[in-house]
Design an enzyme around this catalytic site. Sequence first.
Site, PDB file in Angstrom:
ATOM      1  N   LYS A  38       0.862  -1.194   0.000  1.00 22.69           N
ATOM      2  CA  LYS A  38       0.000   0.000   0.000  1.00 22.69           C
ATOM      3  C   LYS A  38       0.891   1.234   0.000  1.00 22.69           C
ATOM      4  O   LYS A  38       1.811   1.340   0.824  1.00 22.69           O
ATOM      5  CB  LYS A  38      -0.876  -0.005   1.252  1.00 22.69           C
ATOM      6  CG  LYS A  38      -1.854   1.142   1.322  1.00 22.69           C
ATOM      7  CD  LYS A  38      -2.792   0.993   2.502  1.00 22.69           C
ATOM      8  CE  LYS A  38      -2.262   1.607   3.763  1.00 22.69           C
ATOM      9  NZ  LYS A  38      -2.174   3.073   3.761  1.00 22.69           N
ATOM     10  N   LYS A  68      -7.181   8.011  -0.411  1.00 23.84           N
ATOM     11  CA  LYS A  68      -8.468   8.389   0.196  1.00 23.84           C
ATOM     12  C   LYS A  68      -9.084   9.594  -0.516  1.00 23.84           C
ATOM     13  O   LYS A  68      -9.273  10.665   0.058  1.00 23.84           O
ATOM     14  CB  LYS A  68      -8.301   8.672   1.687  1.00 23.84           C
ATOM     15  CG  LYS A  68      -7.787   7.467   2.462  1.00 23.84           C
ATOM     16  CD  LYS A  68      -7.741   7.694   3.947  1.00 23.84           C
ATOM     17  CE  LYS A  68      -7.244   6.470   4.695  1.00 23.84           C
ATOM     18  NZ  LYS A  68      -5.834   6.165   4.478  1.00 23.84           N
ATOM     19  N   THR A  75     -14.544  15.485  -9.690  1.00 22.96           N
ATOM     20  CA  THR A  75     -13.083  15.455  -9.529  1.00 22.96           C
ATOM     21  C   THR A  75     -12.616  14.088  -9.058  1.00 22.96           C
ATOM     22  O   THR A  75     -11.601  13.564  -9.543  1.00 22.96           O
ATOM     23  CB  THR A  75     -12.652  16.562  -8.535  1.00 22.96           C
ATOM     24  OG1 THR A  75     -13.100  17.809  -9.056  1.00 22.96           O
ATOM     25  CG2 THR A  75     -11.152  16.599  -8.358  1.00 22.96           C
TER      26      THR A  75
HETATM   27  O1  C5P Z   1       1.178   1.466  10.899  1.00 25.14           O
HETATM   28  P1  C5P Z   1      -0.211   0.900  10.768  1.00 25.14           P
HETATM   29  O2  C5P Z   1      -0.223  -0.620  10.772  1.00 25.14           O
HETATM   30  O3  C5P Z   1      -1.188   1.513  11.734  1.00 25.14           O
HETATM   31  O4  C5P Z   1      -0.661   1.332   9.309  1.00 25.14           O
HETATM   32  C1  C5P Z   1      -1.985   1.260   8.895  1.00 25.14           C
HETATM   33  C2  C5P Z   1      -2.073   1.846   7.536  1.00 25.14           C
HETATM   34  O5  C5P Z   1      -3.416   1.749   7.096  1.00 25.14           O
HETATM   35  C3  C5P Z   1      -1.685   3.327   7.446  1.00 25.14           C
HETATM   36  O6  C5P Z   1      -0.989   3.475   6.216  1.00 25.14           O
HETATM   37  C4  C5P Z   1      -2.999   4.065   7.390  1.00 25.14           C
HETATM   38  O7  C5P Z   1      -2.933   5.196   6.534  1.00 25.14           O
HETATM   39  C5  C5P Z   1      -3.917   3.023   6.763  1.00 25.14           C
HETATM   40  N1  C5P Z   1      -5.323   3.141   7.074  1.00 25.14           N
HETATM   41  C6  C5P Z   1      -5.846   3.082   8.344  1.00 25.14           C
HETATM   42  N2  C5P Z   1      -7.202   3.206   8.544  1.00 25.14           N
HETATM   43  C7  C5P Z   1      -8.009   3.357   7.507  1.00 25.14           C
HETATM   44  C8  C5P Z   1      -7.480   3.395   6.210  1.00 25.14           C
HETATM   45  C9  C5P Z   1      -6.134   3.263   6.036  1.00 25.14           C
HETATM   46  O8  C5P Z   1      -5.103   2.923   9.321  1.00 25.14           O
HETATM   47  N3  C5P Z   1      -9.315   3.398   7.702  1.00 25.14           N
END
Ligand code: C5P
Length: 233
Positions: A38, A68, A75
């Site tokens: 990701k 996101k 857009t």
């Molecule tokens: O470091 P960690 O395991 O918390 O990373 C979680 C990842 O998932 C981060 O990149 C964060 O931006 C993403 N994310 C999240 N919650 C969401 C969507 C994406 O934590 N609802």
Amino acid sequence: MSKNIENRDRLIVALDVPTSKQAIELVDLLGERVSFYKIGLELFMSGEYFELLDQLSARGKKIFVDLKFFDVPATVGRAVAQLNGKGVTFATVHGNDSIMRAAADNKGDVQILAVTVLTSLDRGDLDDLGFKCDVAELVLSRARRAVELGCDGVVASGQEASAMREKLGDSFMVVTPGIRPVDNDDDQKRVVTAEQAFTNGADYIVVGRPIRDAQDPRAAAEALQAEINAVFS
Ligand code: C5P
């Protein structure tokens, strides 16, 4: 619905690092242990985002564009359309019905995931934002609308995955960040372990810091893959 997901692809590693060089170092360190990455806002702001996307593709990796998207529907639709043909598997959108519909209508070869409620938010945070309803209810209602509007899945905490499966079925993907081994003291609040996420009905987990910051990132990824294999054996 059988989604035919390979076990190894169920672990998505979040490349939350400042440069594409550091991202590729982590990718190469993890090697065959991780097939899905990701890339989000931090790397987007590095200016090296699309070069990195190509480098990941060249290594045969699957790519989740987590920007996101949130803007007026036209857009968002046009931004999503720009990803078509770039080797992207998932992209995230965060918004109301017309925003999600615009993303779904323009998805091309990209699968759209709708963010339900960020896993870093809890009841108190939702109060601050003016949402008076329960977190679980809000997640469920946003997920229901996302699926009806043509999104392929949702990003949601493992704590809400089982209710979503029970009420909305199995025809859409649940991608779960906020994976933590046990007690946690960082910004993620609605956390679960990898095993809990999958037994609750998640299809994929997203893991960032628990791998990036591990003393041995390879061992951390291997442990998660072993946990996945145990659940889906
Ligand atoms: O470091 P960690 O395991 O918390 O990373 C979680 C990842 O998932 C981060 O990149 C964060 O931006 C993403 N994310 C999240 N919650 C969401 C969507 C994406 O934590 N609802």
